[in-house]
Structure formats: C-alpha cells, structure tokens
Write an enzyme that holds these catalytic residues in place. Structure first.
Site, mmCIF file in Angstrom:
data_model
loop_
_atom_site.group_PDB
_atom_site.id
_atom_site.type_symbol
_atom_site.label_atom_id
_atom_site.label_comp_id
_atom_site.label_asym_id
_atom_site.label_seq_id
_atom_site.Cartn_x
_atom_site.Cartn_y
_atom_site.Cartn_z
ATOM 1 C CG ASP A 1 21.916 33.147 -27.768
ATOM 2 O OD1 ASP A 1 21.576 33.682 -28.833
ATOM 3 O OD2 ASP A 1 22.376 33.786 -26.803
ATOM 4 C CG ASP B 1 25.661 31.113 -27.624
ATOM 5 O OD1 ASP B 1 25.388 31.054 -28.834
ATOM 6 O OD2 ASP B 1 26.049 32.154 -27.069
ATOM 7 C CD GLU C 1 24.087 16.798 -40.249
ATOM 8 O OE1 GLU C 1 23.395 17.631 -39.646
ATOM 9 O OE2 GLU C 1 24.381 16.907 -41.443
ATOM 10 C CG HIS D 1 28.182 34.222 -25.056
ATOM 11 N ND1 HIS D 1 28.362 34.241 -26.422
ATOM 12 C CD2 HIS D 1 28.893 35.271 -24.567
ATOM 13 C CE1 HIS D 1 29.141 35.257 -26.742
ATOM 14 N NE2 HIS D 1 29.479 35.895 -25.636
#
Length: 660
Positions: A501, A431, A469, A635
């Site tokens: 995610d 995430d 990147e 997350h």
C-alpha cells in the site's frame, strides 16, 4: 495518440478548457465558485468541482473524470486574528498563537479565486506599505487593491501574510514572495474541532457524499458544458479532438459472496451487503482468550459508567464463547496524564492480561502517553475507551460487544475466518506513515500472516529517515517475518504474497525496479537454496475512477465483489479494479490493484478472489474493508507508531493485534 508527450499535451489542453469554463484552480483541481453551496449554520460553503486526467487505457485514450468538492470557511484571517486578540485581552501572546495557526495553512483570495499557502507573517508591515509596480511606480497595497479589484481595505494596521509562489518564466521555475492582506483572505479547509463535531461533518457530507445518480447527472452536465461552449469546441477542433457526450458503459463481473466461519463450526452465510455483525456477536469466536486478570483505570466521576460497562461485559461475552471475570477498577481524582501513568506503573508487579483506560475526553496527548507506556515501557495489551462511547445506555450493548471482540484480538485470540485453500503461504501487508511535521521522516509497517486461515499476524516496524534507503529496513523486517513463520510452523513459506500500500503512480517504477528485486534477494540470506515464489501487488486507494451500475430505476453502487479488469485498465500493466466494501452513503470508491511481480501459478481470477477474501479478515469491522486485511493492519500499526508511540513496540506484543 498514446505517446507520453501527446498525453501530457491533452492534459494541458484540458486545463485550458477548465479556465475557459470559468473554473478556479485550487491545488491541482478545478472548482466552480458560481456553484458554491452555503452551510450558513457553520459559516462554511462547499465548492463543487472536477478531478480530470487523460490517460491511455486498454481501449485507447480516455478522460477520467470525477466530481470533487472543496470546503471553504466564511471567516477571514482578519476575523480569526480579532478573536485571538480579544481572548488575549491586549497582551502580545496572540501573535505566537496566530502564527502557529496560520503557518502552512491555505487561504483563498476571493477577488481572484486563487489559493495561497501561508509561509510567514510580517507583523512590521501593513497595507500602508508601498511596493514597486512593473513600470517602476510606487503604490500602497490599499491603492493597488482599489485600482485593480475595486476593493476597499478597512483595517490599515493589519500585518501582511507572506506566501512563496512558484512561477515559470521562459521555461525556468522561479519563486517569488507574494504579500496578502488578512482582511481579503478566507480560511480554507476544516479544523480538527470541526472534524470532531458530528453535526458539522453531517452537514458537509450532505453536499460532498454524492449518490451515483447525482454524480452521473453532474458528469453529463459537465460534458454538455464543454461540448456546448463555442470557444472550447474551436480549441478541440483545431487539434482534431472530440469529446464524447456521455461516459463509457462496460460489462463487469461479481465474485460470489463469502461464507464467514465462526467457532464451534458456526457459519454466517455470505450476503451481498457483507455484514456479519450479528453472526460475530451471537456465535463463539474462532479462538477465545478468557479474561481472568484485567484492570480498569478511570476517574472518580466515571466510576458508575465503568461499573455498567463491566456488568455488560459479563452479559454479552458468554455468547461469544469468552469467559470474562470481574476486573479490578482503580479510580483517580482527575484526568491528569501523570496519574494514569502512575497507575499503569503500579501494575508492573502484578499479573495483568490487559489494561483498560477510560478517558473523559478524546485527547491525543493522553492517548499517546498511555499507549507509549503500555507498548514500550510496560508491554501489556491496552484498550483506551472514551467515556461518551459507553455512556448512552441504548448503545452500551452493541459498543461493549465490539470492545470485547477487539480485546480478544489484542490478547492473541481470533474472531472469524473465510475459506482460503492454500498451504505454506505467507501473506504480507505493507504501508507507510508520513509525518507532515517532519517531512523527511516516515514510518513503515509490515504485517505477515502466521497460519493457513490468515487469522494470526506478526508485525514489524521499519524506519525511513534522511539518507536511509527505504529498502534496507524493509528487507530486515521481511526476514524477521519469514523467520517467525518458520518458528511457528516448523517450515519456511513456499509462497510469499506481498500487498504493498502507499505507492502512487510516480513511485511504481521504484517499487518494481528497486524494491521487488531486493525483497526477493533478501530471502537468500535465510538459506542459500531457499527461493520462494513471489506475488507482489501494489494497492492504490487514492484514485479518481468511479463505477456505478444501472439499477431498476436509477444508477446505484455496484455490489461488493464487483471486478473490472479490462478496457479502463492500463495497457502495459497486469491490473484490475475491485469494489470490496458496501457503502450506504455517497458513491463507492473502487481500489486499484497492480500486479507488479508474479512467479506463482496464480492466474488473474485466483489473485482477484484471494484479494477479495482478504478484505473479509479485518477484525476491527464486522464487514469487508476497502483494502486486504494485512494492508489495513499495517496502516493501523504505522499510524499508531507515527502519531503516538514513535518507536517499535516491545517484541512480546508483535504476534498480537495490539494496535487495533
């Protein structure tokens, strides 16, 4: 019908239809100012609206439509400015605070129901200033608003708000500065203080969390308004288009409930409500870490509350199979951040398993200071508790049980598991956290499983800055996870399942064409002949698709484990929708899973079952969550680093769930 240009054209047509129906465009969605629902006790109102998008699905071109809401304040920018002036008592300090509060905020001008973003404030201009009309006439703002909108501006000395508005002229995108009058601008959205106020959020939820039956009624009414409007019908007929009177009904299937395995062979039988809170607190955990040396830091005022919390810890922990000894409690005279830091520094010379900090109020700066200290400078698992969480005697037992479980995870223990019949498989969650204040910078988190039960996790952070990147940091982080897996299991993973995610439709191409090949290539750096099988699944939460099922009397939420993988899925993708969580209020939101790459032997049914199993393994909640556990862990980790510590935690914490 399904050509990309045709799809774009249908969406443009639908925007015209929304304008014909008198709906106001706020951001990307349309809302109904005539249907506004006031919340007078909090000076708020809620505008109902609809999110619409036309796409080509497996069964053809369809309209995806969902009810939406916009919360608006009844306070004008001018009233906010007056409040700040009164607090400042004439000093000019209010100007800086007003600027800080308003820059970047969205405001609504009710005379034309448009939303603008405030980009600057001009304190040297007033409504008495003049500007040129298209015919060259010079007119003051006061005269302009009276002439065009029949609005009288009362305060002639107020500053002007500046907003940069993009407009298309002859195919070219141009930006121009629009001047706004604070007196006519209403504040949009809710503040952080409102979010923290339970009563405000409860009042808003009554209007925004719509049950399936009410959502269906609103949708049918909306479709009737469209088909019953003569101008809209003429527009659709001229293009040979027709909109059905009701939404589509489809068959779905429901995966079997999962049994939850606790310590000492105890099992909580799987149920449709997916809640094993009682089983988690009345049975031993899978693996316990006994608490022998821990410290509590709190203010003098919270000394008694800390004692009650400690007593409750010793009462509830034995049922969970965790031995908790009495901690050392250090008190400080007040909640000065520096005092907390000094006390944590004193622990450096001692043997400490975990440090518990009790804060009188929730303050982001104090929380960040404690976490930065405990994650980077003095790496030790830490638990921050807000006083009001453990103050109510009637809730102390249940809250303490959850805190004990969380502390066990942070020390390296595991709580429960589900049956996952796979060997030599590493499951990875990815995430990204985007910092709104620093638009160029974002933090990525990767969390990988280290054992067959998917109960132990290893985490890494990768940074994405200007000119860096995304993939460079990500490949290094994945290699670190694979090497750690080899160190723990004495074997390299034969399969790597990645749940990615934070990827929207616009970034899917980059993910499939750019990220996936480089992640696969990265594994060749470990050993030339090492080529594990890969499964890459993109996880999308922010979708407008909603499902409900026909109950005995009315429409209800589908049960957890409901899967839909046909008709409304994408024609050119291997994707499915899964409802994994149980909600008691409003309409449940499914999660959209897109299989971007698969070289394993996993068929759609097995991928769906594994995904559902993984939603049971998030140790911060005794129930299923909306995304697989590794995604939820990633997350939490990305948010902790992005919001509070702004740096990767010490390596000694990487194999523990210190970020819960």
């Amino acid at each position: 019908m399904g050509h990309p240009l045709a799809i774009h054209h249908y969406n443009v047509l639908f925007r015209r239809i929304m304008n014909i129906l008198g709906l106001a465009l706020h951001g990307r969605h349309f809302f109904d100012p005539m249907g506004a629902k006031p919340i007078p006790e909090h000076k708020l109102e809620v505008w109902p609206g609809f999110v619409t998008a036309i796409h080509e699905f497996e069964d053809g071109v369809m309209l995806c439509c969902d009810a939406s809401h916009r919360v608006l304040r009844k306070q004008t920018v001018s009233e906010l400015m007056t409040d700040l002036v009164n607090i400042a008592r004439g000093a000019d300090s209010w100007k800086q605070e007003f600027t800080n509060l308003m820059i970047g905020q969205q405001v609504l001008t009710r005379y034309n129901n448009k939303v603008y973003r405030v980009d600057d404030i001009d304190f040297n201009s007033t409504p008495m200033n003049t500007f040129s009309m298209r015919n060259g006439e010079q007119v003051t703002y006061i005269d302009y608003y009276k002439r065009h909108y029949d609005v009288n501006i009362i305060d002639k000395g107020q500053p002007l708000l500046k907003s940069k508005v993009k407009a298309k002229v002859k195919g070219q995108e141009l930006s121009q500065i629009v001047d706004l009058i604070p007196e006519l601008c209403f504040l949009s959205g809710i503040t952080d203080s409102m979010r923290a106020d339970f009563k405000v959020m409860k009042s808003i939820a009554q209007h925004t969390m719509v049950a399936p039956s009410l959502r269906q009624k609103a949708l049918i009414k909306f479709l009737r308004n469209i088909n019953g409007n003569k101008e809209v019908r003429t527009l659709l007929d001229s293009w040979g288009l027709h909109l059905e009177d009701t939404n589509i009904t489809l068959p779905a299937r429901c995966l079997a409930p999962e049994d939850i395995y606790h310590g000492r062979n105890a099992i909580s039988a799987g149920t449709l409500n997916c809640d094993w809170g009682r089983g988690a607190t009345n049975n031993p955990v899978m693996s316990a870490v006994d608490l022998g040396s821990w410290y509590i830091i709190c203010t003098n005022r919270d000394d008694k509350i800390a004692d009650e919390f400690v007593n409750m810890c010793s009462k509830v922990s034995s049922k969970m199979g965790i031995q908790v000894k009495k901690p050392t409690v250090w008190t400080i005279p007040n909640d000065n951040t520096q005092l907390y830091i000094q006390q944590i520094q004193r622990l450096k010379t001692l043997q400490v398993q975990i440090v518990v900090v009790i804060l009188p109020i929730a303050r982001a700066d104090k929380y960040a200071a404690v976490k930065k200290m405990c994650c980077i400078e003095f790496p030790v698992p830490s638990q921050v508790i807000i006083t009001k969480t453990i103050r109510p005697p009637d809730k102390l037992r249940s809250v303490t049980q959850k805190i004990i479980l969380q502390m066990n995870c942070k020390l390296g223990g595991t709580l429960w598991s589900v049956k996952i019949p796979m060997k030599n498989t590493m499951v990875v969650g990815l995430d990204t956290y985007h910092d709104a204040s620093q638009r160029s910078h974002s933090v990525g988190a990767i969390v990988a499983s280290m054992n067959p039960q998917m109960s132990r996790w290893y985490s890494k952070i990768y940074s994405q800055g200007v000119g860096i990147e995304l993939i460079d940091g990500l490949t290094q982080a994945l290699l670190a996870c694979v090497n750690k897996y080899r160190e723990v299991n004495n074997v390299l993973p034969e399969q790597i399942f990645i749940y990615r995610d934070g990827v929207g439709d616009g970034q899917l191409g980059v993910c499939v064409d750019h990220e996936v090949p480089q992640l696969i290539a990265a594994c060749q750096h470990i050993a030339p002949n090492y080529s594990p099988k890969f499964l890459v699944v993109v996880v999308q939460k922010r979708i407008s698709t909603r499902f409900y099922t026909q109950g005995n009397v009315d429409y209800v939420n589908p049960p957890p484990g409901s899967v839909l993988d046909h008709s409304v899925t994408r024609r050119d993708m291997f994707d499915f929708f899964l409802v994994s969580q149980n909600v008691r209020q409003g309409t449940v939101a499914p999660t959209h899973y897109i299989v971007a790459h698969n070289t394993t032997t996993m068929d759609p049914d097995k991928i769906q079952r594994l995904t559902y199993k993984l939603t049971h393994l998030y140790y911060n909640w005794c129930g299923t969550v909306r995304v697989p556990a590794p995604c939820q862990y990633a997350h939490k980790l990305a948010s902790l680093v992005g919001d509070s510590i702004h740096k990767e935690a010490d390596e000694s914490l990487a194999d523990k769930l210190y970020y819960l």
